[in-house]
Design a protein around this motif. Sequence first.
Motif, short mmCIF file in Angstrom:
data_model
loop_
_atom_site.label_atom_id
_atom_site.label_comp_id
_atom_site.label_asym_id
_atom_site.label_seq_id
_atom_site.Cartn_x
_atom_site.Cartn_y
_atom_site.Cartn_z
N ILE A 53 -11.75 -3.50 -0.07
CA ILE A 53 -10.65 -3.13 0.82
C ILE A 53 -9.77 -2.11 0.10
O ILE A 53 -9.46 -2.27 -1.08
CB ILE A 53 -9.83 -4.37 1.25
N ASN A 56 -4.29 0.30 1.68
CA ASN A 56 -3.59 0.02 2.94
C ASN A 56 -4.50 -0.63 3.97
O ASN A 56 -4.11 -0.80 5.13
CB ASN A 56 -2.98 1.30 3.52
N GLY A 57 -5.70 -1.01 3.55
CA GLY A 57 -6.59 -1.73 4.44
C GLY A 57 -7.28 -0.87 5.49
O GLY A 57 -7.90 -1.40 6.41
N ILE A 60 -12.56 -1.09 5.04
CA ILE A 60 -13.09 -2.38 4.61
C ILE A 60 -14.60 -2.31 4.77
O ILE A 60 -15.10 -1.96 5.84
CB ILE A 60 -12.50 -3.54 5.44
N SER A 73 -9.25 -9.61 2.56
CA SER A 73 -7.90 -9.21 2.97
C SER A 73 -7.03 -9.11 1.73
O SER A 73 -7.43 -9.55 0.65
CB SER A 73 -7.32 -10.21 3.98
N ARG A 74 -5.86 -8.55 1.88
CA ARG A 74 -4.96 -8.42 0.74
C ARG A 74 -3.51 -8.51 1.19
O ARG A 74 -3.18 -8.17 2.33
CB ARG A 74 -5.23 -7.12 -0.01
N VAL A 81 -5.59 -10.40 -3.50
CA VAL A 81 -6.68 -10.14 -2.56
C VAL A 81 -7.44 -11.44 -2.35
O VAL A 81 -7.56 -12.27 -3.26
CB VAL A 81 -7.62 -9.02 -3.09
#
Length: 125
Positions: A53, A56-57, A60, A73-74, A81
């Motif tokens: 990831i 800023n996502g 992915i 996810s983070r 994370v």
Amino acid sequence: QVQLVESGGGLVQPGRSTRLFCVASGRTFSRYTMAMGWFRQAPGKEREFVALITWNGDKINYADSVKGRFTISRDNAKNTVYLQMNSLKPEDTGVYYCAAKVGDGSSSAGDWNYWGQGTQVTVSS
């Protein structure tokens, strides 16, 4: 420098779920926007990509073997994370490593700059 500390995992029955955590720290981590990733290594096998990831996502990626079952996810406020692992299979067994690198992620382990010590996940009945 960047320090990565993984936790979670352990012994899990097939079909069940578990969640891995990776907490990052260090001056370099605070200075740059870093992608985070998870890799795993089974006994006698090479380290393989699991998921990544970006900071800023917006990007992915997952390995085909975990797509639809694992979620990365983070939380940048917590420098953490996560890897949510559902519908676990025996072939998911291995040591799971957290990794970090500046900029975009990569599915190649050699492209990552920083690694945690790993956490064992064993999927068995």
